[in-house]
Design an enzyme around this catalytic site. Sequence first.
Site, PDB file in Angstrom:
ATOM      1  N   GLY A 122     -45.755 -33.950  13.091  1.00 10.45           N
ATOM      2  CA  GLY A 122     -46.995 -33.314  12.633  1.00 10.45           C
ATOM      3  C   GLY A 122     -47.969 -34.303  12.008  1.00 10.45           C
ATOM      4  O   GLY A 122     -49.192 -34.180  12.149  1.00 10.45           O
ATOM      5  N   ASP A 138     -45.615 -25.421   7.471  1.00  8.68           N
ATOM      6  CA  ASP A 138     -44.345 -24.713   7.321  1.00  8.68           C
ATOM      7  C   ASP A 138     -43.224 -25.741   7.439  1.00  8.68           C
ATOM      8  O   ASP A 138     -42.426 -25.718   8.367  1.00  8.68           O
ATOM      9  CB  ASP A 138     -44.254 -23.656   8.432  1.00  8.68           C
ATOM     10  CG  ASP A 138     -43.035 -22.762   8.281  1.00  8.68           C
ATOM     11  OD1 ASP A 138     -42.362 -22.826   7.243  1.00  8.68           O
ATOM     12  OD2 ASP A 138     -42.758 -22.002   9.229  1.00  8.68           O
ATOM     13  N   THR A 147     -40.140 -28.576   5.777  1.00  9.74           N
ATOM     14  CA  THR A 147     -39.070 -28.695   4.790  1.00  9.74           C
ATOM     15  C   THR A 147     -39.624 -29.421   3.563  1.00  9.74           C
ATOM     16  O   THR A 147     -40.782 -29.835   3.533  1.00  9.74           O
ATOM     17  CB  THR A 147     -37.887 -29.497   5.370  1.00  9.74           C
ATOM     18  OG1 THR A 147     -38.382 -30.741   5.862  1.00  9.74           O
ATOM     19  CG2 THR A 147     -37.239 -28.749   6.511  1.00  9.74           C
TER      20      THR A 147
END
Lengths: 283, 283
Positions: free
Chosen positions: A137, A155, A157
């Site tokens: 990302g 979204d 970790t």
Amino acid sequence: MELWAYEEHNNTRLEFKVKQTLFVGRSKYQRIAVLDTVSCGKLLLLDGMIMLTEKFEFVYHDMLVHPPLFVHPSPKRVLIIGGGDGGAIREVVKHEEVEQVELVEIDPMVIDVCKKYIPTTACQFDHPKLKIHIKDGFEFIKHTPEGTYDVILIDSTDPIPGGPAVGLYSSEFYTDLFNALKEDGIVTAQIASPYFDEIVLRDYYLMVSEIFPIAEIYLAFTPDYPTGMWAFSFASKRYHPIDEYDPDRYLNSGIETGYYNEEIHRAAFALPTFARKILGKEG
Amino acid sequence: MELWAYEEHNNTRLEFKVKQTLFVGRSKYQRIAVLDTVSCGKLLLLDGMIMLTEKFEFVYHDMLVHPPLFVHPSPKRVLIIGGGDGGAIREVVKHEEVEQVELVEIDPMVIDVCKKYIPTTACQFDHPKLKIHIKDGFEFIKHTPEGTYDVILIDSTDPIPGGPAVGLYSSEFYTDLFNALKEDGIVTAQIASPYFDEIVLRDYYLMVSEIFPIAEIYLAFTPDYPTGMWAFSFASKRYHPIDEYDPDRYLNSGIETGYYNEEIHRAAFALPTFARKILGKEG
């Protein structure tokens, strides 16, 4: 023999009694496990951190997705960074005005495992509006043309050292997000628990506040994560999450939610006194 | 060797790493334990149920006490049923208009243990406005003259079978509470977690709704209790907790709080969609 799965955080643990181990594996990026618990259905762990339980993931996904999508008046193009479990996709495609939702997930094994073992969450991977990018990302957003997205959802970790999400908590990343958004774009992200991660929360808020004209913190009751209180950030180029909020957008949408509603939208942005102090909003 | 103290609820556990056991004993009514934890200070257990941690008890006590005391325009006489740890007393006496606060605690050993081991919570037992009754709250309220109190706070343990709190969840008790209150009195109580105790919450709400003209449920983020979401009830003879709420009462009071504030007051009464459904408020 009793089997318990737990996440430990600051010398407290949240534990779930396990019926059965469904999957344990290691991808290029992380350890992945799916367990079947007695009280909360399937449990997904990444690098030992609880990502979701089947019973309660609706809270997190409702609150990551619906606040920005009900504030933005026309969220046509939505990007999810992370989110390989599919829960955010499931909520985004409930919004009929969304024309395309893209998912950037670094780890294809997360998607495969969730499709196989947690189909109630990973239920919209075949949706015609969905486009999947198996990429980092951080790199993806760096090469996104300016003004591409209406809404971006982070979204990911948590930023454990050496883990795949560390870059997603940097000011460089948020500057790239700012550029990747249209001139009235919004980005929401999961952050931390104000009860135990005061410094993470404060530093993140200050960083986002420097890049976006509107930056607010909001909260949800998350039984899947230690302390039960989880913070999200709402960073926006134009729309204020409360001042620009029209509850009729939700009430007339016909969208069914388990947690989110028009009162919760406003209430989520009310912060307890200790959290105001962490963010420098009081005293 | 590592020592962990936990509360188990519906096959999930909330665990605290223990540094030291400070007190373990059995009174006439229950088992009492005080442990010193690594992250949350002293931990009080009654019959194995977590009552409080030193670090986080401010949440529960703020939210049991301040909503009714800031809604009632003149809370002069306040009764606490249970509350032997002293946390509710500490918050009540912050309100200068209170002229007398009475505590009805069935178990004097709880008071003695908390005064000795958790003095940050049990810090106002010598307050000149305080009067202590070592009695069963259920019997006490039955013999209270009509119209005695402005506000009553039910700070009890959970209704485990055979435990001392069972009677405090009955319709008979709430009828007696109604009578013990002045004509504009308010009673708040801790109830349960909407995430795991749906039936307890619904039955309690329906029972209180039949006795009081105004009955509402409100929520707080409680890291000390499993799931992190705890419900309180606000039962009132005249004042509505939102419609009659004047935020200036709090803002001008000078009272320092860790959790409660004027935005949290309103936000606490916003219920997630699943909780609305439990209470029959939707669908």
